[in-house]
Design a protein around this motif. Sequence first.
Motif, PDB file in Angstrom:
ATOM      1  N   GLY A  86     -30.891  -3.718  -0.526  1.00 30.85           N
ATOM      2  CA  GLY A  86     -32.535  -3.900   0.233  1.00 30.85           C
ATOM      3  C   GLY A  86     -33.919  -3.328  -0.481  1.00 30.85           C
ATOM      4  N   GLN A  87     -34.484  -2.519   0.242  1.00 28.33           N
ATOM      5  CA  GLN A  87     -35.913  -1.685  -0.106  1.00 28.33           C
ATOM      6  C   GLN A  87     -35.849  -1.319  -0.879  1.00 28.33           C
ATOM      7  OE1 GLN A  87     -39.016  -3.917  -0.171  1.00 28.33           O
ATOM      8  NE2 GLN A  87     -37.323  -5.526   0.362  1.00 28.33           N
ATOM      9  N   GLY A  88     -34.567  -0.434  -1.481  1.00 27.15           N
ATOM     10  CA  GLY A  88     -34.338   0.808  -1.894  1.00 27.15           C
ATOM     11  C   GLY A  88     -32.993   1.081  -3.238  1.00 27.15           C
ATOM     12  N   TRP A  89     -32.762   2.054  -2.992  1.00 27.82           N
ATOM     13  CA  TRP A  89     -31.641   2.432  -3.794  1.00 27.82           C
ATOM     14  C   TRP A  89     -30.644   3.271  -2.857  1.00 27.82           C
ATOM     15  CZ3 TRP A  89     -30.512   0.927  -8.026  1.00 27.82           C
ATOM     16  CH2 TRP A  89     -32.287   0.681  -8.915  1.00 27.82           C
ATOM     17  N   PRO A 101     -35.758   5.535  -0.287  1.00 29.99           N
ATOM     18  CA  PRO A 101     -37.081   4.050  -1.403  1.00 29.99           C
ATOM     19  C   PRO A 101     -37.449   4.042  -2.345  1.00 29.99           C
ATOM     20  CG  PRO A 101     -38.061   5.682   0.588  1.00 29.99           C
ATOM     21  CD  PRO A 101     -36.476   5.596   1.166  1.00 29.99           C
ATOM     22  N   LYS A 102     -37.154   5.485  -3.054  1.00 29.70           N
ATOM     23  CA  LYS A 102     -37.325   6.105  -4.272  1.00 29.70           C
ATOM     24  C   LYS A 102     -36.175   7.149  -4.495  1.00 29.70           C
ATOM     25  CE  LYS A 102     -41.854   4.500  -3.602  1.00 29.70           C
ATOM     26  NZ  LYS A 102     -42.628   2.772  -3.451  1.00 29.70           N
ATOM     27  N   LEU A 103     -36.369   6.549  -5.929  1.00 30.21           N
ATOM     28  CA  LEU A 103     -35.358   7.020  -6.872  1.00 30.21           C
ATOM     29  C   LEU A 103     -35.478   7.573  -8.138  1.00 30.21           C
ATOM     30  CD1 LEU A 103     -32.219   8.087  -6.915  1.00 30.21           C
ATOM     31  CD2 LEU A 103     -31.479   6.184  -7.991  1.00 30.21           C
ATOM     32  N   ASN A 313     -43.272   3.339 -17.738  1.00 27.99           N
ATOM     33  CA  ASN A 313     -44.754   3.489 -18.514  1.00 27.99           C
ATOM     34  C   ASN A 313     -44.872   4.957 -18.533  1.00 27.99           C
ATOM     35  OD1 ASN A 313     -44.747   3.581 -16.196  1.00 27.99           O
ATOM     36  ND2 ASN A 313     -45.834   1.531 -15.162  1.00 27.99           N
ATOM     37  N   GLU A 314     -45.877   4.599 -18.983  1.00 26.82           N
ATOM     38  CA  GLU A 314     -46.366   5.942 -18.536  1.00 26.82           C
ATOM     39  C   GLU A 314     -46.672   6.848 -17.701  1.00 26.82           C
ATOM     40  OE1 GLU A 314     -50.214   8.265 -21.837  1.00 26.82           O
ATOM     41  OE2 GLU A 314     -50.619   6.944 -20.279  1.00 26.82           O
ATOM     42  N   ARG A 315     -46.384   6.063 -17.027  1.00 23.25           N
ATOM     43  CA  ARG A 315     -46.246   6.317 -15.188  1.00 23.25           C
ATOM     44  C   ARG A 315     -44.806   7.163 -14.307  1.00 23.25           C
ATOM     45  NH1 ARG A 315     -51.201   4.570 -11.928  1.00 23.25           N
ATOM     46  NH2 ARG A 315     -52.809   5.568 -13.497  1.00 23.25           N
ATOM     47  N   MET A 316     -43.977   6.671 -15.874  1.00 26.21           N
ATOM     48  CA  MET A 316     -42.494   6.832 -15.389  1.00 26.21           C
ATOM     49  C   MET A 316     -41.635   5.926 -14.070  1.00 26.21           C
ATOM     50  SD  MET A 316     -41.619   9.606 -16.784  1.00 26.21           S
ATOM     51  CE  MET A 316     -43.583   9.881 -18.588  1.00 26.21           C
ATOM     52  N   LYS A 317     -42.686   4.695 -14.620  1.00 27.58           N
ATOM     53  CA  LYS A 317     -41.597   3.903 -12.938  1.00 27.58           C
ATOM     54  C   LYS A 317     -40.840   3.298 -14.723  1.00 27.58           C
ATOM     55  CE  LYS A 317     -44.390   0.653 -10.825  1.00 27.58           C
ATOM     56  NZ  LYS A 317     -43.650   0.447  -9.615  1.00 27.58           N
ATOM     57  N   THR A 318     -39.736   2.429 -13.625  1.00 24.11           N
ATOM     58  CA  THR A 318     -38.986   1.110 -14.600  1.00 24.11           C
ATOM     59  C   THR A 318     -39.005   0.102 -14.109  1.00 24.11           C
ATOM     60  OG1 THR A 318     -37.282   1.478 -13.382  1.00 24.11           O
ATOM     61  CG2 THR A 318     -37.569   3.460 -15.026  1.00 24.11           C
ATOM     62  N   PRO A 319     -38.445  -0.901 -14.609  1.00 21.29           N
ATOM     63  CA  PRO A 319     -39.327  -2.228 -14.436  1.00 21.29           C
ATOM     64  C   PRO A 319     -38.595  -2.198 -13.291  1.00 21.29           C
ATOM     65  CG  PRO A 319     -38.171  -2.395 -17.103  1.00 21.29           C
ATOM     66  CD  PRO A 319     -37.827  -0.446 -16.536  1.00 21.29           C
ATOM     67  N   LEU A 320     -37.623  -1.705 -12.665  1.00 21.49           N
ATOM     68  CA  LEU A 320     -36.555  -1.854 -11.282  1.00 21.49           C
ATOM     69  C   LEU A 320     -37.987  -0.563 -10.029  1.00 21.49           C
ATOM     70  CD1 LEU A 320     -32.761  -1.380 -12.669  1.00 21.49           C
ATOM     71  CD2 LEU A 320     -34.289  -4.004 -12.302  1.00 21.49           C
ATOM     72  N   GLU A 321     -37.690  -2.000  -9.315  1.00 18.83           N
ATOM     73  CA  GLU A 321     -38.629  -1.753  -8.144  1.00 18.83           C
ATOM     74  C   GLU A 321     -37.668  -0.223  -7.606  1.00 18.83           C
ATOM     75  OE1 GLU A 321     -41.344  -2.973  -7.750  1.00 18.83           O
ATOM     76  OE2 GLU A 321     -41.696  -0.804  -5.875  1.00 18.83           O
ATOM     77  N   GLY A 322     -38.341   0.792  -7.773  1.00 16.49           N
ATOM     78  CA  GLY A 322     -37.833   2.019  -6.957  1.00 16.49           C
ATOM     79  C   GLY A 322     -37.127   3.310  -7.678  1.00 16.49           C
ATOM     80  N   LEU A 323     -37.466   2.138  -9.032  1.00 15.49           N
ATOM     81  CA  LEU A 323     -36.661   3.449  -9.605  1.00 15.49           C
ATOM     82  C   LEU A 323     -37.158   3.709 -10.843  1.00 15.49           C
ATOM     83  CD1 LEU A 323     -33.561   4.208 -10.402  1.00 15.49           C
ATOM     84  CD2 LEU A 323     -33.529   2.948 -12.187  1.00 15.49           C
ATOM     85  N   TYR A 324     -37.037   5.532 -10.604  1.00 15.77           N
ATOM     86  CA  TYR A 324     -38.099   6.310 -11.719  1.00 15.77           C
ATOM     87  C   TYR A 324     -37.377   7.527 -13.073  1.00 15.77           C
ATOM     88  CZ  TYR A 324     -41.687   4.897  -8.251  1.00 15.77           C
ATOM     89  OH  TYR A 324     -42.398   4.313  -7.669  1.00 15.77           O
TER      90      TYR A 324
END
Lengths: 403, 91
Positions: A86-89, A101-103, A313-324
């Motif tokens: 859904g909207q998360g992990w 929602p955020k991992l 990216n520099e802000r530690m986000k991966t291209p997958l929504e909600g995955l850092y």
Amino acid sequence: MYDAVIIGAGPAGLSAAIACAKWNLQVVVIDEFMKPGGRLLGQLHQEPDGTWWNGIKEANILVEQARALGVDIWCGVSVHHIEEVGQGWRVHTNKERIDTPKLLLATGAAETPAPVPGWTLPGVMSIGAAQVMTNVHRVRPGKKGIVIGINVLSAAITRELQLAGGDVVGMVLPPVNPITKDAGNPRKVMQSLLRISHLAPSAFLRMGGKLSRANWMQKLALTFYPKSGVKMWGIPIHLRKAAVQINGEKEVESVTICSVTPDGKRIEGSEQTMDVDFVCIAGGLYPLAELAAVAGCPFHYFPELGGHVPVHNERMKTPLEGLYVAGNITGIESAKVARAQGFVAGLSIAKETIQSADSAIDKHLENALDEVRKIRSNAAIQFHQDIHAGRNKMESIYKEQFS
Amino acid sequence: MKDSAIVICRCEEVTLEELTNTAKEYKCSARELKLRTRAGMGYCGGRTCRFAIDAILMEATGNQTPDQIPLKYQPPVRPVSFQTLGGGCHE
């Protein structure tokens, strides 16, 4: 329900949790080890300015700060799978299943193997294992040992073994094989060691550091390399000797070493045997990114960052929504860089969770990013000389392909 | 002991020689090398030998390390009980 789940209670994971909690997010940090702190727990070394870096103390500061802010820390819990739902992990652990929602993956690094004949005998361990035995469990790995593999990490840990009263007879190269490759080549190893020569209390190595640009000088230094090795903190470093075989009936009894040419070729007839009861194998570190891989995150291969790194990216986000990602999973660097990256990741997560128009968090994020750059530039130990180039390349890959 | 007799995968006792010969003979993918030799298929899930298998393969085939991870990771990435996987502990 948690606003964010953080996997890994090392410097990156804990400082991310702190950043999230400061912005009133409910977070849990999960770690498979029984104590929080990650690899900080094993670290003890002197900085170039003479001050001591005590990892256990640094870990305690982070843990206390996180707990005071209401962060939950679960130790001894393993995550074996993550999946997008859904909207998360969904995070699958050996205890329970958590949806979030955020991992954040702050799983750190693992040790690269350096195979040596006889390396399956009891008494042979990775140097990281020797570090955990000594500094975390306070158990001596043996009476007398040898370190196979000469690099930034093994030099630092060998020093720790010595400080703990361990008897290390020396550091030698691994044999050259398809896995060890350059780690068995004196010339290549010398080049990488020169980057930490400012830490060495040895006139020889310090001189080498200043003259490191000149190839002929390195060759000369290796050609006339002392037979007894160059001593660092009294421990002989044998750049011209390699382990050939680890011997023993039921456990380690000795190691056969031989002399090698400056290019790493064995010199026949130069074999000698050293009696030891433990052997530490130091192959270096690679980013531990297995969970990013099962999540389906794209990767890029960067030798300068230690191997395959999840795109971010520099802000530690991966291209997958909600995955850092944060810390050594993004490339092998010091604990201080990991801690600073974790703070960035935490603020990134907080910013997207609260989605407020308040620009205060943007300011904090900018400052945190500056802090990472500053710490990286000032790092006393740079695991790889091209770390900046690797980081820049990753940033442009993210921008071009994923944003 | 010959260098080629080094055990690379401890769980399944696969040697450097066996891996190198298989990689050269079949010029195969990491997955095929794993299936042919059983290296990386033991109970540790390849956590010790994965890096070595990739390195041996690159050396034997002369290929460059690709950007995607050569040997796919499969869950569970840690040893877990059947009860945990079956959901017995959640419900």
